[in-house]
Design a protein around this motif. Structure first.
Motif, mmCIF file in Angstrom:
data_model
loop_
_atom_site.group_PDB
_atom_site.id
_atom_site.type_symbol
_atom_site.label_atom_id
_atom_site.label_comp_id
_atom_site.label_asym_id
_atom_site.label_seq_id
_atom_site.Cartn_x
_atom_site.Cartn_y
_atom_site.Cartn_z
ATOM 1 N N VAL A 116 -23.914 9.752 108.647
ATOM 2 C CA VAL A 116 -23.236 10.326 106.776
ATOM 3 C C VAL A 116 -22.340 9.518 106.384
ATOM 4 O O VAL A 116 -21.945 8.903 107.604
ATOM 5 C CB VAL A 116 -22.674 11.418 107.407
ATOM 6 C CG1 VAL A 116 -22.163 11.954 106.183
ATOM 7 C CG2 VAL A 116 -23.400 12.525 107.693
ATOM 8 N N ARG A 117 -23.076 8.258 105.696
ATOM 9 C CA ARG A 117 -22.549 7.505 104.630
ATOM 10 C C ARG A 117 -21.612 8.140 103.187
ATOM 11 O O ARG A 117 -22.912 9.143 102.663
ATOM 12 C CB ARG A 117 -23.978 6.669 104.698
ATOM 13 C CG ARG A 117 -24.570 6.661 104.037
ATOM 14 C CD ARG A 117 -25.431 5.014 103.637
ATOM 15 N NE ARG A 117 -26.512 5.368 102.493
ATOM 16 C CZ ARG A 117 -27.643 5.460 103.433
ATOM 17 N NH1 ARG A 117 -28.284 5.583 104.824
ATOM 18 N NH2 ARG A 117 -28.900 5.490 101.850
ATOM 19 N N SER A 118 -21.164 7.218 102.555
ATOM 20 C CA SER A 118 -21.338 7.970 101.952
ATOM 21 C C SER A 118 -22.234 7.787 100.381
ATOM 22 O O SER A 118 -22.799 6.987 100.403
ATOM 23 C CB SER A 118 -19.340 7.260 101.160
ATOM 24 O OG SER A 118 -18.996 7.760 99.899
ATOM 25 N N LYS A 119 -22.507 7.903 99.100
ATOM 26 C CA LYS A 119 -23.297 7.051 98.128
ATOM 27 C C LYS A 119 -23.118 6.243 97.284
ATOM 28 O O LYS A 119 -23.556 5.836 96.427
ATOM 29 C CB LYS A 119 -23.276 9.038 97.185
ATOM 30 C CG LYS A 119 -21.947 8.975 96.384
ATOM 31 C CD LYS A 119 -22.671 9.873 95.292
ATOM 32 C CE LYS A 119 -21.390 10.832 94.516
ATOM 33 N NZ LYS A 119 -21.748 11.673 93.401
ATOM 34 N N ASN A 120 -21.806 6.293 97.897
ATOM 35 C CA ASN A 120 -21.035 4.431 97.026
ATOM 36 C C ASN A 120 -20.791 3.738 98.155
ATOM 37 O O ASN A 120 -20.794 2.305 97.327
ATOM 38 C CB ASN A 120 -19.364 4.984 96.861
ATOM 39 C CG ASN A 120 -19.458 5.926 95.377
ATOM 40 O OD1 ASN A 120 -19.925 5.911 94.635
ATOM 41 N ND2 ASN A 120 -18.364 6.785 96.227
ATOM 42 N N THR B 150 -23.434 0.553 99.965
ATOM 43 C CA THR B 150 -23.814 -0.286 99.583
ATOM 44 C C THR B 150 -24.281 -1.578 100.705
ATOM 45 O O THR B 150 -23.728 -1.498 101.403
ATOM 46 C CB THR B 150 -23.146 -1.814 98.004
ATOM 47 O OG1 THR B 150 -22.204 -2.655 98.727
ATOM 48 C CG2 THR B 150 -22.819 -0.761 97.209
ATOM 49 N N ILE C 259 -27.325 -1.338 102.887
ATOM 50 C CA ILE C 259 -27.472 -0.240 103.636
ATOM 51 C C ILE C 259 -28.417 -0.953 104.845
ATOM 52 O O ILE C 259 -29.567 -1.752 104.361
ATOM 53 C CB ILE C 259 -27.556 0.609 103.491
ATOM 54 C CG1 ILE C 259 -26.168 1.551 102.155
ATOM 55 C CG2 ILE C 259 -27.923 1.775 104.199
ATOM 56 C CD1 ILE C 259 -25.484 1.536 102.898
ATOM 57 N N TYR D 97 -26.046 2.198 111.415
ATOM 58 C CA TYR D 97 -25.959 1.016 110.170
ATOM 59 C C TYR D 97 -25.798 0.166 110.608
ATOM 60 O O TYR D 97 -24.626 -0.281 112.357
ATOM 61 C CB TYR D 97 -24.863 1.503 109.380
ATOM 62 C CG TYR D 97 -25.783 2.953 108.501
ATOM 63 C CD1 TYR D 97 -26.972 3.269 107.966
ATOM 64 C CD2 TYR D 97 -24.629 3.976 108.964
ATOM 65 C CE1 TYR D 97 -27.215 4.610 107.611
ATOM 66 C CE2 TYR D 97 -25.054 5.049 108.118
ATOM 67 C CZ TYR D 97 -26.663 5.418 107.699
ATOM 68 O OH TYR D 97 -26.731 6.357 107.238
ATOM 69 N N VAL E 200 -19.015 -1.093 99.340
ATOM 70 C CA VAL E 200 -19.087 -0.329 98.537
ATOM 71 C C VAL E 200 -18.840 -0.460 96.757
ATOM 72 O O VAL E 200 -19.046 -1.756 96.533
ATOM 73 C CB VAL E 200 -17.853 0.735 98.953
ATOM 74 C CG1 VAL E 200 -17.703 1.187 99.827
ATOM 75 C CG2 VAL E 200 -16.482 -0.903 98.923
ATOM 76 N N LYS E 201 -19.465 0.750 96.315
ATOM 77 C CA LYS E 201 -19.343 0.089 94.971
ATOM 78 C C LYS E 201 -18.022 -0.418 94.020
ATOM 79 O O LYS E 201 -16.871 0.444 94.568
ATOM 80 C CB LYS E 201 -20.148 1.234 93.947
ATOM 81 C CG LYS E 201 -21.614 1.243 93.976
ATOM 82 C CD LYS E 201 -21.830 2.240 93.307
ATOM 83 C CE LYS E 201 -23.854 2.669 93.575
ATOM 84 N NZ LYS E 201 -24.043 3.874 92.600
#
Length: 214
Positions: free
Chosen positions: A189-193, A195, A197, A206, A213-214
């Protein structure tokens, strides 16, 4: 139970089952007893099964084998060992395993690269077994398997090479050197933020070093 060692994601994978579980899916006790009689142990025998003490899933799998093999008179005694030295000093050290009657040993394996060589070579090539311990191959000593590995290593045609690895897979399963009893999967599971990837094909996870991250 599917008996192939190569998972579906590996090129050249072929579904096959050399040991049908019987009509009730609970094992063919008659065939098991026939095999015991053929090897001179009609009443069963006693041996030990090792597992890594810090891994509860390995213990649970060993207990399941203990119960199922007990149905045909094979008595297993569970032997836990520390995972840090499991291959170096215990299950992976031929002399220790022999002296302490480790007839079965729990192991886990993930391919170094998703192909026949990456998945099979280190766990079925007898030439990686060392008297000093430390090998991931703790049971397969078959000159025919070694010969097939050499053939696969020299084969430049991809389909022909994969066919040889499948042949090796079937040979190891037919002689029951290894029992693939549990396939494990992990949900990442990764954060939607997140980058940048990138999923590493070799390990199916991963590349955290390059993630941002953004």
């Amino acid at each position: 139970m599917a008996t192939s060692l190569l998972p579906p994601a590996i090129p050249g994978h072929e579904d096959f089952n050399l040991y049908p579980p019987g009509a009730d899916n609970k094992g063919d006790l008659a065939k098991a007893k026939e095999a015991l009689t053929a090897c001179g142990q009609p009443g069963g025998f006693e041996t030990n099964i090792s597992y890594r003490a810090e891994r509860p899933k390995e213990k649970a799998a060993a207990e399941a084998l203990q119960q199922s093999l007990g149905r045909v008179g094979i008595k297993l005694t569970l032997k836990p060992f520390p995972q840090a030295d499991y291959f170096a000093l215990y299950a992976g050290k031929p002399g220790y395993a022999k002296d302490n009657k480790i007839g079965l040993a729990m192991n886990g394996w993930q391919s170094d690269w998703p192909d026949g060589f990456g998945f099979l070579q280190q766990i079925v090539d007898s030439r990686v077994i060392r008297d000093t311990g430390g090998s991931s191959n703790i049971s397969v000593r078959d000159p025919e398997v070694d010969k097939l590995i050499d053939q696969a290593m020299k084969e430049t045609d991809t389909d022909a090479r994969n066919a040889i690895w499948t042949q090796i897979d079937k040979k190891v399963m037919d002689d029951a050197f290894i029992l693939p009893n549990v396939w494990t999967k992990t949900l990442l599971v990764r954060s939607k933020n997140a980058t940048n990837i990138f999923v590493n094909d070799a390990y199916g996870m991963y590349d955290y070093l390059g993630m941002g991250v953004k």
